[in-house]
Design a protein around this motif. Structure first.
Motif, PDB file in Angstrom:
ATOM      1  N   ALA A 251       0.834  -1.201   0.000  1.00 36.06           N
ATOM      2  CA  ALA A 251       0.000   0.000   0.000  1.00 36.06           C
ATOM      3  C   ALA A 251       0.865   1.245   0.000  1.00 36.06           C
ATOM      4  O   ALA A 251       2.019   1.233   0.432  1.00 36.06           O
ATOM      5  CB  ALA A 251      -0.926   0.006   1.216  1.00 36.06           C
ATOM      6  N   ALA A 252       0.269   2.340  -0.483  1.00 34.39           N
ATOM      7  CA  ALA A 252       0.919   3.650  -0.469  1.00 34.39           C
ATOM      8  C   ALA A 252      -0.110   4.665   0.032  1.00 34.39           C
ATOM      9  O   ALA A 252      -1.051   5.002  -0.684  1.00 34.39           O
ATOM     10  CB  ALA A 252       1.403   4.029  -1.870  1.00 34.39           C
ATOM     11  N   PRO A 253       0.023   5.137   1.275  1.00 33.82           N
ATOM     12  CA  PRO A 253      -0.921   6.116   1.818  1.00 33.82           C
ATOM     13  C   PRO A 253      -0.480   7.556   1.550  1.00 33.82           C
ATOM     14  O   PRO A 253       0.720   7.848   1.498  1.00 33.82           O
ATOM     15  CB  PRO A 253      -0.895   5.820   3.319  1.00 33.82           C
ATOM     16  CG  PRO A 253       0.478   5.286   3.570  1.00 33.82           C
ATOM     17  CD  PRO A 253       0.956   4.634   2.297  1.00 33.82           C
ATOM     18  N   PHE A 254      -1.462   8.451   1.384  1.00 29.35           N
ATOM     19  CA  PHE A 254      -1.187   9.860   1.113  1.00 29.35           C
ATOM     20  C   PHE A 254      -2.112  10.743   1.952  1.00 29.35           C
ATOM     21  O   PHE A 254      -3.226  10.331   2.284  1.00 29.35           O
ATOM     22  CB  PHE A 254      -1.407  10.180  -0.374  1.00 29.35           C
ATOM     23  CG  PHE A 254      -0.760   9.212  -1.317  1.00 29.35           C
ATOM     24  CD1 PHE A 254       0.626   9.144  -1.431  1.00 29.35           C
ATOM     25  CD2 PHE A 254      -1.528   8.358  -2.083  1.00 29.35           C
ATOM     26  CE1 PHE A 254       1.226   8.249  -2.285  1.00 29.35           C
ATOM     27  CE2 PHE A 254      -0.939   7.461  -2.948  1.00 29.35           C
ATOM     28  CZ  PHE A 254       0.445   7.398  -3.055  1.00 29.35           C
ATOM     29  N   PRO A 255      -1.696  11.975   2.251  1.00 30.18           N
ATOM     30  CA  PRO A 255      -2.598  12.909   2.931  1.00 30.18           C
ATOM     31  C   PRO A 255      -3.782  13.260   2.031  1.00 30.18           C
ATOM     32  O   PRO A 255      -3.596  13.663   0.872  1.00 30.18           O
ATOM     33  CB  PRO A 255      -1.715  14.131   3.197  1.00 30.18           C
ATOM     34  CG  PRO A 255      -0.305  13.628   3.114  1.00 30.18           C
ATOM     35  CD  PRO A 255      -0.331  12.528   2.094  1.00 30.18           C
ATOM     36  N   LEU A 256      -4.987  13.109   2.539  1.00 23.96           N
ATOM     37  CA  LEU A 256      -6.181  13.397   1.748  1.00 23.96           C
ATOM     38  C   LEU A 256      -6.226  14.862   1.330  1.00 23.96           C
ATOM     39  O   LEU A 256      -6.672  15.188   0.218  1.00 23.96           O
ATOM     40  CB  LEU A 256      -7.425  13.026   2.552  1.00 23.96           C
ATOM     41  CG  LEU A 256      -8.778  13.208   1.877  1.00 23.96           C
ATOM     42  CD1 LEU A 256      -8.848  12.443   0.563  1.00 23.96           C
ATOM     43  CD2 LEU A 256      -9.907  12.757   2.815  1.00 23.96           C
ATOM     44  N   ALA A 257      -5.737  15.756   2.177  1.00 27.35           N
ATOM     45  CA  ALA A 257      -5.734  17.185   1.835  1.00 27.35           C
ATOM     46  C   ALA A 257      -4.883  17.444   0.598  1.00 27.35           C
ATOM     47  O   ALA A 257      -5.231  18.296  -0.244  1.00 27.35           O
ATOM     48  CB  ALA A 257      -5.217  18.003   3.019  1.00 27.35           C
ATOM     49  N   THR A 437      -6.411  10.475   5.716  1.00 26.16           N
ATOM     50  CA  THR A 437      -5.503   9.740   4.838  1.00 26.16           C
ATOM     51  C   THR A 437      -6.291   9.016   3.760  1.00 26.16           C
ATOM     52  O   THR A 437      -7.411   8.544   4.002  1.00 26.16           O
ATOM     53  CB  THR A 437      -4.684   8.711   5.654  1.00 26.16           C
ATOM     54  OG1 THR A 437      -3.911   9.402   6.628  1.00 26.16           O
ATOM     55  CG2 THR A 437      -3.760   7.895   4.763  1.00 26.16           C
ATOM     56  N   ILE A 438      -5.729   8.927   2.568  1.00 22.17           N
ATOM     57  CA  ILE A 438      -6.291   8.095   1.508  1.00 22.17           C
ATOM     58  C   ILE A 438      -5.171   7.194   1.008  1.00 22.17           C
ATOM     59  O   ILE A 438      -4.055   7.650   0.746  1.00 22.17           O
ATOM     60  CB  ILE A 438      -6.895   8.954   0.371  1.00 22.17           C
ATOM     61  CG1 ILE A 438      -7.634   8.066  -0.636  1.00 22.17           C
ATOM     62  CG2 ILE A 438      -5.859   9.840  -0.305  1.00 22.17           C
ATOM     63  CD1 ILE A 438      -8.530   8.861  -1.596  1.00 22.17           C
ATOM     64  N   ALA A 439      -5.439   5.910   0.942  1.00 21.22           N
ATOM     65  CA  ALA A 439      -4.399   4.926   0.620  1.00 21.22           C
ATOM     66  C   ALA A 439      -4.750   4.176  -0.657  1.00 21.22           C
ATOM     67  O   ALA A 439      -5.902   3.789  -0.865  1.00 21.22           O
ATOM     68  CB  ALA A 439      -4.220   3.943   1.769  1.00 21.22           C
ATOM     69  N   ILE A 440      -3.744   3.985  -1.498  1.00 24.44           N
ATOM     70  CA  ILE A 440      -3.858   3.072  -2.633  1.00 24.44           C
ATOM     71  C   ILE A 440      -3.211   1.761  -2.194  1.00 24.44           C
ATOM     72  O   ILE A 440      -1.995   1.672  -2.059  1.00 24.44           O
ATOM     73  CB  ILE A 440      -3.146   3.615  -3.890  1.00 24.44           C
ATOM     74  CG1 ILE A 440      -3.695   4.990  -4.274  1.00 24.44           C
ATOM     75  CG2 ILE A 440      -3.297   2.629  -5.054  1.00 24.44           C
ATOM     76  CD1 ILE A 440      -2.963   5.628  -5.446  1.00 24.44           C
ATOM     77  N   SER A 441      -4.020   0.760  -1.921  1.00 26.23           N
ATOM     78  CA  SER A 441      -3.485  -0.563  -1.613  1.00 26.23           C
ATOM     79  C   SER A 441      -3.794  -1.473  -2.788  1.00 26.23           C
ATOM     80  O   SER A 441      -4.747  -1.241  -3.528  1.00 26.23           O
ATOM     81  CB  SER A 441      -4.077  -1.099  -0.313  1.00 26.23           C
ATOM     82  OG  SER A 441      -5.465  -0.889  -0.228  1.00 26.23           O
TER      83      SER A 441
END
Length: 484
Positions: A251-257, A437-441
């Motif tokens: 997975a790669a998580p990112f700040p939703l903002a 957070t929004i993650a692409i897993s």
């Protein structure tokens, strides 16, 4: 007793030993918020047992007809055993992220038992060495068959076992629940006979609803509102052949903002568009590194929920789909986002012109027994290696909670998704948002992607490039902690 829709039943028929059709999630929890600062496995069993009345999928199992002459039925399982469905393991030391990913992939690759309620929860302890998380965290790896839920109806199961504060007591068990008797074969065959008598009329009604949609599509194309110029098979890649029995996960998580700020750089673009552009950039970097980037744009299938407001808790799947070009042939990240946005707008218009719900209704007429035979034959012959794929990957978005959630008193600190893969489509990207957070897993075939960390790094690189292009004055971001 409730019969599965054709769309739900298709996930049963299409399952093979190499392509189990369940979806899943990985929730990571900090037990320090629970009463006493820890959570025992016995506490978890009692907690889940008190929540079984919150979702019908917990205690319903399939009953299939002989030779799959008609779609299966759900019944309340007379042999339900909670301890079969909730299991407990631990990572060996040091308990790091890579160990968790390997264990999750191993668990996800195993098919569910179709003779029991179609879900499993596996508690994984020993997460003591994951960056950004306190020692002592545990994971809940959930597996639920796609015949029972889609991403939206899965919210019902999640809501049943989560609270908005850590001090919620166990609920009173649902005393109204009653097990069903197993139906006899003769009863099922009689139901199948009467269903077959109704099918021609139902098909005619669906066709009648579909004809105006085809007319609208023709008008939209002639007016230039919708383009079909780019509707062609996707390019062949290493991710689009016959899949094996083994999986990888990362997975790669990112700040939703940040994602919201990125999408604002292109007028009309959405958060989904920004995520699709990152997936496109990630695939571009990953395949470039192997010297295998196709000249044409790769494409993604994106499910679309067609649930009406009164169907939020309905069992099973109510989804259609659109296919979007990912712009993998475009080096400039901002130009790729513009391309993805235009593709998404056009694909939505195509789907809406015909009618997304009507397209879903056609699945009801899938021939039951023949579908399973065709799926097994397709796999046995390795047919996926012989033709161009319809699309290269799946990108599915599951909206999560904007406020912290608690499981048996333990605070959720990260959430990731898993999905099924199948012959000709060996990579699925599951997007899960939680709090900020929004993650692409992603789940992939291990033979096609033996180096999942490289793809996760490629997604991170694509995000950083897109952020730098969309927000040129922003400071270069630091890598997000896995816990969100």
């Amino acid at each position: 007793m409730q019969q599965l829709s054709g769309q739900d039943a298709s996930f049963v028929y299409l399952e093979t030993p190499h392509t189990p059709m369940h979806i899943g999630s990985v929730g990571i929890y900090d037990p320090s918020t629970a009463p006493g600062g820890f959570v025992r496995f016995k506490d978890i069993l009692d907690f889940i047992g008190s929540r079984l009345g919150g979702a019908r999928s917990f205690r319903q199992r399939l009953v299939r007809l002989p030779f799959d002459l008609d779609h299966p039925y759900w019944i309340e399982d007379p042999d339900f055993d909670l301890e079969y469905h909730v299991r407990h393991i631990a990572l060996p030391k040091p308990g790091d992220w890579r160990q968790l990913c390997i264990q999750v992939a191993r668990l996800h690759s195993r098919p569910l038992d179709l003779s029991k309620p179609l879900w499993e929860f596996i508690i994984v302890e020993g997460l003591d060495n994951i960056e950004g998380l306190p020692p002592g965290c545990f994971a809940l790896v959930a597996k639920v068959h796609h015949a029972a839920i889609d991403g939206m109806s899965g919210v019902e199961m999640s809501a049943a076992v989560h609270d908005l504060s850590p001090d919620k007591p166990n609920r009173i068990a649902n005393d109204d629940w009653k097990a069903d008797d197993l139906p006899g074969v003769s009863d099922l065959l009689i139901k199948s006979y009467f269903n077959s008598l109704r099918k021609p009329l139902q098909f005619a009604e669906t066709m009648a609803r579909g004809i105006p949609g085809l007319a609208r599509l023709g008008q939209s194309v002639s007016k230039g509102d919708v383009s079909i110029a780019n509707q062609r098979p996707a390019p062949k890649t290493r991710l689009n052949g016959k899949v094996g029995p083994h999986r990888v996960f990362d997975a790669a998580p990112f700040p939703l903002a940040d994602i919201r700020a990125i999408k604002d750089a292109v007028p009309g673009a959405t958060v989904n568009d920004a995520i699709l552009a990152i997936v496109g950039g990630g695939l571009r970097h990953y395949l470039l590194g192997k010297g295998e980037l196709p000249a044409e744009s790769m494409t993604a299938m994106a499910p679309i929920s067609v649930r009406a407001e009164g169907e939020k808790a309905a069992l099973g799947n109510l989804v259609s789909a659109m296919v979007v070009g990912l712009g993998t042939h475009i080096a400039d990240p901002l130009e790729r986002l513009r391309h993805v946005h235009a593709e998404a707008v056009n694909s939505k218009a195509l789907t809406n012109a015909v009618g997304a719900r009507t397209l879903t209704d056609y699945s009801q007429f899938m021939p039951a027994g023949l579908s399973g035979i065709a799926a097994r034959l397709y796999t046995r012959l390795g047919a996926a290696n012989q033709h161009a794929p319809v699309f290269n990957t799946v990108v599915t978005n599951v909206p999560g909670s904007r406020v912290p959630l608690y499981f048996a008193g333990a605070r959720m600190v990260g959430m990731y998704g898993l999905g099924p893969i199948f012959d000709s489509m060996g990579l699925i990207n599951t997007i899960y948002s939680y709090v900020d957070t929004i993650a692409i897993s992603f789940t992939a075939d291990r033979d096609a992607m033996p180096d999942p960390a490289a793809y996760a790094a490629a997604l991170q690189m694509a995000y950083e490039e897109l952020k730098a292009a969309a927000l040129p004055v922003a400071v270069a971001p630091k890598k997000s902690a896995k816990g969100g």
